[in-house]
Scaffold this active site. Sequence first.
Site, short mmCIF file in Angstrom:
data_model
loop_
_atom_site.label_atom_id
_atom_site.label_comp_id
_atom_site.label_asym_id
_atom_site.label_seq_id
_atom_site.Cartn_x
_atom_site.Cartn_y
_atom_site.Cartn_z
N CYS A 87 39.29 39.99 38.03
CA CYS A 87 39.40 38.56 38.33
C CYS A 87 39.24 37.73 37.06
O CYS A 87 38.67 38.18 36.06
CB CYS A 87 38.35 38.15 39.35
SG CYS A 87 38.71 38.70 41.02
N HIS B 294 37.95 32.29 39.85
CA HIS B 294 36.70 31.89 40.50
C HIS B 294 35.64 31.52 39.47
O HIS B 294 35.84 31.67 38.26
CB HIS B 294 36.20 32.99 41.43
CG HIS B 294 35.82 34.27 40.75
ND1 HIS B 294 34.62 34.46 40.10
CD2 HIS B 294 36.48 35.45 40.64
CE1 HIS B 294 34.55 35.68 39.62
NE2 HIS B 294 35.67 36.31 39.92
#
Length: 214
Positions: free
Chosen positions: A182, A166
């Site tokens: 992440c 992301h």
Amino acid sequence: MALNRRAFVAAALGSCAALAAPGLLTGRASASSYFNGVTQDNGFRYRQTNFEKIDPVWRRQMVKYFSSEPPGSIVVDTNNHFLYVVWENNTALRYGVGVGREGFKWYGRARVDRKALWPRWVPPPEMLKRQPDLPRLVEGGAANNPLGPRAMYLYRDGVDTGYRLHGTLEPWSIGQDVSSGCIRMFPEDIIDLYQRAPKGTRVLVLEHLGTSAG
């Protein structure tokens, strides 16, 4: 190479918190220098990265890269903070990334089984216990949404691992161990990767540097 037990525990704790990179910035003026105006994307606005402020090593670029993964695959080298899209003829498109901090790192194989433009962010209950001041939901496109303009959701055997590729609100964090697991990228880079990697793309996150790159 399988996702290990600690990986799934970390995923359960929530892997996409917006965590500042400690010691990297001294104040609001320092942070603002990493941005260069705003731009429109699919009806939303985001702050453009000032790449003159970014070390060239973290900028998107074609490199020599030797990998046994098939073309089109994504390989993440967490040691060196690079994400590669494997091309033919021992080349790859390389992006600088931020990865999980100590205790939240994960490794193994996964697949992009879901993609979202301007995704909303919902902190899991375990994360809210650690950080009770976090909002319960942040809509896509909101200025404080840590996922940025795109998210690519990583699954293993049809199960959401909890990990994402992301964007980031903190361009200074690229090249650092800062996230809760992440893989974060410059907004411009996650937009680029989103266009290149369809659903079903193979992803390999390396525990140790197992290929050579340039």
